[in-house]
Design a protein around this motif. Structure first.
Motif, PDB file in Angstrom:
ATOM      1  N   LEU A   1       1.530  -3.591   5.413  1.00  0.00           N
ATOM      2  CA  LEU A   1       1.781  -2.364   5.981  1.00  0.00           C
ATOM      3  C   LEU A   1       1.000  -1.581   5.332  1.00  0.00           C
ATOM      4  O   LEU A   1       0.219  -0.394   6.090  1.00  0.00           O
ATOM      5  CB  LEU A   1       3.179  -2.131   5.925  1.00  0.00           C
ATOM      6  N   LEU A   2       1.161  -1.117   4.000  1.00  0.00           N
ATOM      7  CA  LEU A   2       0.353  -0.171   3.210  1.00  0.00           C
ATOM      8  C   LEU A   2      -1.108  -0.275   3.592  1.00  0.00           C
ATOM      9  O   LEU A   2      -1.916   0.621   3.811  1.00  0.00           O
ATOM     10  CB  LEU A   2       0.564  -0.200   1.950  1.00  0.00           C
ATOM     11  N   THR A   3      -1.604  -1.799   3.559  1.00  0.00           N
ATOM     12  CA  THR A   3      -3.220  -1.888   3.614  1.00  0.00           C
ATOM     13  C   THR A   3      -3.496  -1.238   4.949  1.00  0.00           C
ATOM     14  O   THR A   3      -4.320  -0.625   5.241  1.00  0.00           O
ATOM     15  CB  THR A   3      -3.327  -3.226   3.498  1.00  0.00           C
TER      16      THR A   3
ATOM     17  N   ASN B   1      14.671   5.165  -0.193  1.00  0.00           N
ATOM     18  CA  ASN B   1      15.374   3.828   0.372  1.00  0.00           C
ATOM     19  C   ASN B   1      14.055   2.739   0.347  1.00  0.00           C
ATOM     20  O   ASN B   1      13.614   2.394   1.217  1.00  0.00           O
ATOM     21  CB  ASN B   1      15.756   3.995   1.701  1.00  0.00           C
ATOM     22  N   PRO B   2      13.801   2.402  -0.757  1.00  0.00           N
ATOM     23  CA  PRO B   2      12.613   1.496  -1.061  1.00  0.00           C
ATOM     24  C   PRO B   2      12.764   0.100  -0.268  1.00  0.00           C
ATOM     25  O   PRO B   2      11.825  -0.502   0.101  1.00  0.00           O
ATOM     26  CB  PRO B   2      12.454   1.263  -2.670  1.00  0.00           C
ATOM     27  N   ASP B   3      14.026  -0.293  -0.084  1.00  0.00           N
ATOM     28  CA  ASP B   3      14.409  -1.697   0.528  1.00  0.00           C
ATOM     29  C   ASP B   3      14.381  -1.419   2.154  1.00  0.00           C
ATOM     30  O   ASP B   3      14.201  -2.545   2.775  1.00  0.00           O
ATOM     31  CB  ASP B   3      15.649  -2.087   0.319  1.00  0.00           C
ATOM     32  N   GLN B   4      14.179  -0.140   2.603  1.00  0.00           N
ATOM     33  CA  GLN B   4      14.101   0.072   4.013  1.00  0.00           C
ATOM     34  C   GLN B   4      15.102  -0.475   4.800  1.00  0.00           C
ATOM     35  O   GLN B   4      14.960  -1.097   6.009  1.00  0.00           O
ATOM     36  CB  GLN B   4      12.548  -0.420   4.653  1.00  0.00           C
ATOM     37  N   ALA B   5      16.270  -0.687   4.353  1.00  0.00           N
ATOM     38  CA  ALA B   5      17.413  -1.336   4.965  1.00  0.00           C
ATOM     39  C   ALA B   5      17.586  -0.687   6.236  1.00  0.00           C
ATOM     40  O   ALA B   5      17.847   0.578   6.451  1.00  0.00           O
ATOM     41  CB  ALA B   5      18.763  -1.230   4.208  1.00  0.00           C
TER      42      ALA B   5
ATOM     43  N   VAL C   1       7.382   4.153  -0.394  1.00  0.00           N
ATOM     44  CA  VAL C   1       6.843   3.683   0.935  1.00  0.00           C
ATOM     45  C   VAL C   1       6.396   5.121   1.652  1.00  0.00           C
ATOM     46  O   VAL C   1       6.991   6.031   1.578  1.00  0.00           O
ATOM     47  CB  VAL C   1       8.453   3.434   1.698  1.00  0.00           C
ATOM     48  N   ILE C   2       5.197   4.909   2.008  1.00  0.00           N
ATOM     49  CA  ILE C   2       4.501   6.281   2.729  1.00  0.00           C
ATOM     50  C   ILE C   2       5.168   6.817   3.932  1.00  0.00           C
ATOM     51  O   ILE C   2       5.656   5.858   4.705  1.00  0.00           O
ATOM     52  CB  ILE C   2       2.823   6.103   3.022  1.00  0.00           C
TER      53      ILE C   2
END
Length: 492
Positions: free
Chosen positions: A11-13, A57-61, A45-46
């Motif tokens: 996703l970042l790419t 929330n790095p896990d994006q739950a 997470v951008i």
């Protein structure tokens, strides 16, 4: 976990390839779109792909797959500091920085680990609020204080100090209820609950205190009457907030603009009642010596918008010990002896130049002078905030003393005297502190301010409604129409 990392990397790419494309455009003369990749919450997470941009929330739950991260789903924000209650380390007091010095999960501002104010007055600002020599200790929004029905606003305010515990409480009137807030620790106010209106929503609700009871009236809502609430019940609140009920309801009148109390005599005076009533909207005399059993004892003819009633101890020897009412009666000030409730007597009246609406006033502590606010002269005559001072050393012959003009065109509303300071709630200009130590010489000087309405100082009905400056702690509580309760204190 490996799959999650791989997915995030893909996703970042993708986001990078899309967002950076304008940077390599070949047309030299076209402006370059300097798109910045932001990660507002610093969770890796951008923002463009983050399902909860403002909270880590790095896990994006996202348990319910609604596209909003779980941490943002539960987004009640009681103190309106931008941090949802479920992750706020101090949910009832604004602390957007979430400072937690000892790392125990409780914000410093809620632990009392610092005596520093929430926002000290520095460089003319206390956080987002213009100020001079007054710090912001805490703020409780009107959305917390009021019942959620309609679009609530703040109105009157008064204070109560528990004689048994010494605790200090703010009594904040709103369009639909009266809120009770423990402000003993000014950095950590506790909203204890509210007493809902007894009849409808209105823009004018007023509250005063006698013998550990609150007396509440409302204007423009027909059968409201006077609610009586035993404030000692606040001692027993263990799981706030509580929806309280009144301990008595006095219904001998319906609507009243304000309630005035002489704590020395144990009488309440309902002012601004129905003009078609028996006293044409003049003060109604109510014996409240037994607070939950009020007894009407007549009234005084002639519409009064507001008043102060005192057991007189001033320079005029003719009236020492008498119960004196000073009425702000729309187009004049009326001085009356109301000691004998069956035979109230007008002592004198006085008016002044450029009357807009004679609104509210207060004696100096020596009772030599009466300081009056006219609510609409700024609108009608184009002057800056005007405060009118009368010489009341001879109650039979009151005289004009001096006009004081403030630095802004804001409308003045309620004002009270403590010592040598006149505390003036001035709507859009917030609370203004005026030094009256040289009032005899005709000199009044602004000594400080705290502006609860930073948008402007316009001549309009927004911002600070009233103030209660009488707590022994030195903390001052202010009610603001749009923003609710402010607790401020003079800078050290």
């Amino acid at each position: 976990m490996l799959k999650l990392i791989k997915k995030k990397s893909q996703l970042l790419t993708l986001a990078l390839s899309i967002l950076l494309t304008p940077l390599f455009h070949s047309c030299d003369n076209e402006p370059v779109d300097q798109t910045i990749l932001r990660d507002s919450d610093g969770d890796g997470v951008i923002d463009s792909i983050d399902n909860c941009i403002n909270f880590m929330n790095p896990d994006q739950a996202d348990e319910d797959n609604d596209g909003i991260g779980d941490v943002c789903d539960d987004s009640a924000d009681t103190d309106e500091d931008g941090v949802p209650d479920n992750i706020d380390n101090c949910p009832n007091v604004s602390n957007a920085d979430q400072t937690d010095t000892d790392g125990n999960g409780v914000g410093d501002i809620c632990e009392g680990t610092s005596d520093a104010p929430l926002y000290p007055c520095e460089g003319g600002m206390a956080g987002p609020y213009p100020c001079n020599d007054y710090d912001l200790m805490a703020h409780v929004p009107v959305s917390v204080l009021a019942n959620t029905m309609g679009t609530p606003e703040g109105s009157d305010i008064w204070g109560w100090t528990d004689p048994s515990t010494g605790k200090e409480y703010a009594l904040v009137a709103t369009t639909n209820s009266t809120a009770f807030v423990d402000v003993t620790d000014p950095l950590n106010p506790v909203f204890l609950g509210r007493l809902d209106t007894s009849a409808g929503t209105n823009f004018w609700r007023d509250v005063k205190v006698y013998n550990n009871h609150a007396f509440i009236v409302a204007d423009g809502v027909g059968p409201h009457g006077m609610q009586v609430f035993d404030l000692t019940r606040l001692r027993d609140v263990t799981s706030p907030p509580v929806n309280f009920t009144s301990d008595a309801l006095y219904s001998e009148f319906g609507s009243a603009h304000n309630i005035v109390i002489n704590e020395d005599s144990g009488y309440a005076y309902a002012v601004g009642t129905t003009r078609s009533g028996p006293f044409s909207g003049g003060p109604l005399f109510i014996n409240i010596q037994n607070p939950t059993n009020p007894v009407g004892e007549g009234g005084f003819a002639g519409y009064a918008h507001d008043a102060q009633v005192v057991t007189y101890d001033g320079p005029d020897a003719d009236y020492i010990g008498r119960e004196i009412l000073i009425g702000s009666n729309e187009n004049e000030v009326v001085i009356a002896d109301v000691t004998d409730k069956s035979n109230p007597i007008t002592i004198s009246t006085i008016d002044y130049d450029n009357i807009g609406y004679t609104h509210q006033g207060w004696f100096t502590e020596d009772m030599n002078y009466f300081i009056l606010g006219d609510e609409t002269d700024e609108m009608g005559f184009g002057n800056n905030t005007r405060t009118i001072v009368f010489n009341f050393s001879d109650l039979d012959n009151p005289s004009f003393h001096v006009d004081y003009f403030g630095p802004t065109p804001a409308i003045d509303h309620n004002g009270y005297v403590k010592g040598n300071t006149y505390y003036q709630a001035s709507y859009t200009a917030g609370l203004r502190m005026i030094d009256i130590s040289s009032i005899a010489a005709g000199t009044l000087t602004e000594s400080g301010y705290f502006d609860t309405y930073p948008e402007s100082n316009s001549t309009s009905f927004h911002g600070a409604w009233s103030v209660y400056p009488y707590f022994a702690s030195g903390n001052i509580i202010v009610s603001d129409i749009e923003r609710g309760l402010f607790i401020i204190r003079k800078s050290e």
